[in-house]
Enzyme design. Sequence first.
Site, short mmCIF file in Angstrom:
data_model
loop_
_atom_site.label_atom_id
_atom_site.label_comp_id
_atom_site.label_asym_id
_atom_site.label_seq_id
_atom_site.Cartn_x
_atom_site.Cartn_y
_atom_site.Cartn_z
N ASP A 164 0.02 -0.94 -0.01
CA ASP A 164 0.05 0.42 -0.21
C ASP A 164 0.56 1.05 -0.06
O ASP A 164 1.46 1.39 0.69
CB ASP A 164 -0.76 0.24 1.48
CG ASP A 164 -1.34 1.34 1.60
OD1 ASP A 164 -3.10 0.95 0.68
OD2 ASP A 164 -1.50 2.29 1.65
N TYR A 184 2.37 9.67 -0.36
CA TYR A 184 3.74 9.02 0.14
C TYR A 184 5.15 9.57 -0.13
O TYR A 184 6.48 9.08 0.46
CB TYR A 184 3.62 7.77 -0.03
CG TYR A 184 2.33 7.22 1.18
CD1 TYR A 184 1.83 8.14 1.77
CD2 TYR A 184 2.15 5.39 0.99
CE1 TYR A 184 0.62 7.45 2.77
CE2 TYR A 184 1.06 5.22 1.62
CZ TYR A 184 0.29 6.66 2.63
OH TYR A 184 -1.04 6.22 3.03
N LYS A 201 -2.66 5.48 -4.39
CA LYS A 201 -3.99 6.57 -4.42
C LYS A 201 -3.95 7.73 -4.32
O LYS A 201 -2.61 8.52 -4.40
CB LYS A 201 -3.98 6.56 -2.41
CG LYS A 201 -4.34 5.37 -1.39
CD LYS A 201 -4.22 5.88 0.00
CE LYS A 201 -3.78 4.46 0.63
NZ LYS A 201 -2.15 4.34 1.18
N HIS A 243 -7.40 9.23 -1.75
CA HIS A 243 -7.16 9.13 -0.78
C HIS A 243 -8.22 10.05 0.53
O HIS A 243 -7.88 9.71 1.38
CB HIS A 243 -5.79 10.05 -0.83
CG HIS A 243 -4.99 9.47 0.39
ND1 HIS A 243 -3.44 9.61 -0.11
CD2 HIS A 243 -4.68 9.35 1.80
CE1 HIS A 243 -2.73 9.23 0.82
NE2 HIS A 243 -4.00 9.01 1.84
#
Length: 288
Positions: free
Chosen positions: A44, A49, A78, A111
Site C-alpha cells: 500500500d 507518500y 492513491k 485518498h
Amino acid sequence: MKYVTLNTGTTMPIMGFGVFQVTDLAECKRVVLDAIDAGYRLFDTAAVYGNETAVGEAIAEAIAAGKVTREELFITSKLWVQDMNESDAVAGVERSLKNLGLEYLDLYLLHQALGDYFGAWRTLEKYYETGHLKAIGVSNFYPNMLTNFCETVKVIPAVNQIELHPFFTQDDALETMKYYGVIPEAWAPLGGGRYNPLDNELLQGIAEKYGKTVGQVVLRWNLQRDVVVIPKTTRKERMVENFDVWDFELSQEDMDTISSLDMGYGGTRTKHFDPEYVRMIHNVKVHE
Ligand SMILES: NC(=O)c1ccc[n+]([C@@H]2O[C@H](COP(=O)([O-])OP(=O)(O)OC[C@H]3O[C@@H](n4cnc5c(N)ncnc54)[C@H](OP(=O)(O)O)[C@@H]3O)[C@@H](O)[C@H]2O)c1
C-alpha cells in the site's frame, strides 16, 4: 494467507504492508524487498507518500529475481487531493502507473473525501473499465459520506481504507461498508505510532495468554473482524512478527474485551471537521 473477495470478483490478501512515512527511497526499496521475502504480497503506497518509484523498483527487482510474479502481487496506490477532479485525475492515475512502472494497479483509492471527488471517481471508473485499475475504492470516507457516495456513483467502491485499531473500532463505519459490500481496510492497525497498544496492560494480559505479542493480538483482532490490515515497519524482525498471526484464534470474549478499549475518536476523523486541517491538506502538493 487468507483472502477477501472484492465486489469485482477478484481477491485481495487480508494482510498487506504499508509504506507511509518511509520517505528515504533507498530504504523504501529495501523495506519492500524484505517484506516480499517475509511473505507479504499486498503493498500500500500513495502519490502523497512520495515513494511510488521505490516501491516500483523493488517490485521489478523481485520479479526479475524470480521471487514473485506480478500476478501474485496486489499493489495499491492513491490519488492525492491536488488531483481530485475529473481531468487532473487522468494525469494522477497515469503518474502513479508510471512511477510504479506497472501496466495496471490492483487497487486505486481516492485518498480523501476532499476536492471534487465525484469527478475524480468518474475518471477512476473509466480506468477500471479499461482494466488499468483492476479495482477502485476510497479512503477516509465516513459512514454518511460513503452512503451518499454509494447512492450516487455507478461503480460501488471495492474498498474503504480507514483508521481502525482497538482504540478506534469504528463499528458504525463497518456496518455501512457491510451494507454496500465494501471491504474495510485498516490503516494504522497498530495505532500508527499515535496510540501505543504495546503499553496497554489489558492487551499485554491477552497477548500473554495466547503466547503472542501485543502487535500480533491487535492485528489478529482486526483480521477476525474480516478487516484487511496493512501494518508498516522498517524492521525485518517486525515484518516477520506481524505476519505470524495465523496459528491462533482470539475467543469472542477476548475480541469483545479488546473492542472495549474504543475511545470513539481517532487521528483523522475529528480533524476532517476542522477547517484549518482541510485547508492544510489542500495545500499539500505532490507535483508542480
Ligand atoms: N489512507 C490513509 O489516509 C492512511 C493514513 C495512514 C496510513 N495509511 C496506510 O496504512 C499503513 C499502516 O499505518 P501506519 O503506518 O500509520 O501505522 P501502523 O502500521 O499502525 O504502525 C506503524 C508503527 O508501528 C511500529 N511497529 C510496526 N510493527 C511493530 C511491532 N511488531 N512492534 C512494535 N512496533 C511496531 C512502526 O515502527 P518501525 O517502523 O520502527 O518498526 C511504526 O512506528 C501505512 O503505512 C499506509 O500504507 C493510510
